[in-house]
Design a protein around this motif. Structure first.
Motif, mmCIF file in Angstrom:
data_model
loop_
_atom_site.group_PDB
_atom_site.id
_atom_site.type_symbol
_atom_site.label_atom_id
_atom_site.label_comp_id
_atom_site.label_asym_id
_atom_site.label_seq_id
_atom_site.Cartn_x
_atom_site.Cartn_y
_atom_site.Cartn_z
ATOM 1 N N PHE A 42 -33.642 -115.905 -1.062
ATOM 2 C CA PHE A 42 -32.848 -114.822 -1.629
ATOM 3 C C PHE A 42 -33.707 -113.997 -2.573
ATOM 4 O O PHE A 42 -34.447 -114.534 -3.393
ATOM 5 C CB PHE A 42 -31.643 -115.389 -2.386
ATOM 6 C CG PHE A 42 -30.873 -114.329 -3.128
ATOM 7 C CD1 PHE A 42 -30.035 -113.480 -2.446
ATOM 8 C CD2 PHE A 42 -31.026 -114.170 -4.493
ATOM 9 C CE1 PHE A 42 -29.328 -112.501 -3.120
ATOM 10 C CE2 PHE A 42 -30.337 -113.199 -5.169
ATOM 11 C CZ PHE A 42 -29.487 -112.349 -4.494
ATOM 12 N N ILE A 43 -33.638 -112.704 -2.445
ATOM 13 C CA ILE A 43 -34.339 -111.814 -3.366
ATOM 14 C C ILE A 43 -33.273 -110.961 -4.036
ATOM 15 O O ILE A 43 -32.535 -110.244 -3.368
ATOM 16 C CB ILE A 43 -35.354 -110.921 -2.626
ATOM 17 C CG1 ILE A 43 -36.413 -111.788 -1.968
ATOM 18 C CG2 ILE A 43 -35.969 -109.906 -3.574
ATOM 19 C CD1 ILE A 43 -37.381 -111.029 -1.104
ATOM 20 N N GLY A 44 -33.181 -111.086 -5.327
ATOM 21 C CA GLY A 44 -32.142 -110.369 -6.056
ATOM 22 C C GLY A 44 -32.672 -109.140 -6.765
ATOM 23 O O GLY A 44 -33.866 -108.886 -6.832
ATOM 24 N N LEU A 45 -31.765 -108.375 -7.267
ATOM 25 C CA LEU A 45 -32.089 -107.196 -8.049
ATOM 26 C C LEU A 45 -31.663 -107.449 -9.483
ATOM 27 O O LEU A 45 -30.718 -108.197 -9.736
ATOM 28 C CB LEU A 45 -31.333 -105.980 -7.509
ATOM 29 C CG LEU A 45 -31.622 -105.580 -6.073
ATOM 30 C CD1 LEU A 45 -30.718 -104.428 -5.667
ATOM 31 C CD2 LEU A 45 -33.063 -105.168 -5.917
ATOM 32 N N LEU A 46 -32.345 -106.818 -10.395
ATOM 33 C CA LEU A 46 -31.918 -106.953 -11.769
ATOM 34 C C LEU A 46 -31.979 -105.606 -12.445
ATOM 35 O O LEU A 46 -32.665 -104.695 -12.018
ATOM 36 C CB LEU A 46 -32.766 -107.986 -12.518
ATOM 37 C CG LEU A 46 -34.247 -107.675 -12.644
ATOM 38 C CD1 LEU A 46 -34.526 -107.200 -14.067
ATOM 39 C CD2 LEU A 46 -35.019 -108.942 -12.371
ATOM 40 N N GLU A 47 -31.220 -105.524 -13.500
ATOM 41 C CA GLU A 47 -31.171 -104.298 -14.259
ATOM 42 C C GLU A 47 -31.993 -104.520 -15.511
ATOM 43 O O GLU A 47 -31.857 -105.542 -16.188
ATOM 44 C CB GLU A 47 -29.713 -103.999 -14.621
ATOM 45 C CG GLU A 47 -29.452 -102.561 -14.946
ATOM 46 C CD GLU A 47 -27.970 -102.326 -15.103
ATOM 47 O OE1 GLU A 47 -27.601 -101.833 -16.172
ATOM 48 O OE2 GLU A 47 -27.206 -102.652 -14.179
#
Length: 68
Positions: A42-47
């Motif tokens: 899983f590759i997530g995004l972050l703010e």
């Protein structure tokens, strides 16, 4: 060779050259194995704040040292 294969060979030999490519694609599609589904991580995004990209190397170095 079966009767159907012989007929198929005969019919293919009679095809005009411009119709060979679509038939060839159709046959190849029938022979191709289904694509292998890989279980990718899983590759997530972050703010983050705007300078996060500029500080990324510094942050990664700090994390590497932290895990020791």
């Amino acid at each position: 060779m079966s009767v159907m294969r012989e007929e198929l060979h005969h019919l293919v030999d009679q095809l005009p050259e411009e119709k060979v490519a679509p038939v060839l694609r159709l046959v190849r599609d029938q022979l191709e194995e289904p694509p292998v589904v890989r279980d990718l991580p899983f590759i997530g995004l972050l703010e983050a704040e705007p300078d996060f990209a500029e500080r990324s190397e510094e942050i990664l170095r700090a994390e590497d040292n932290h895990s020791l």
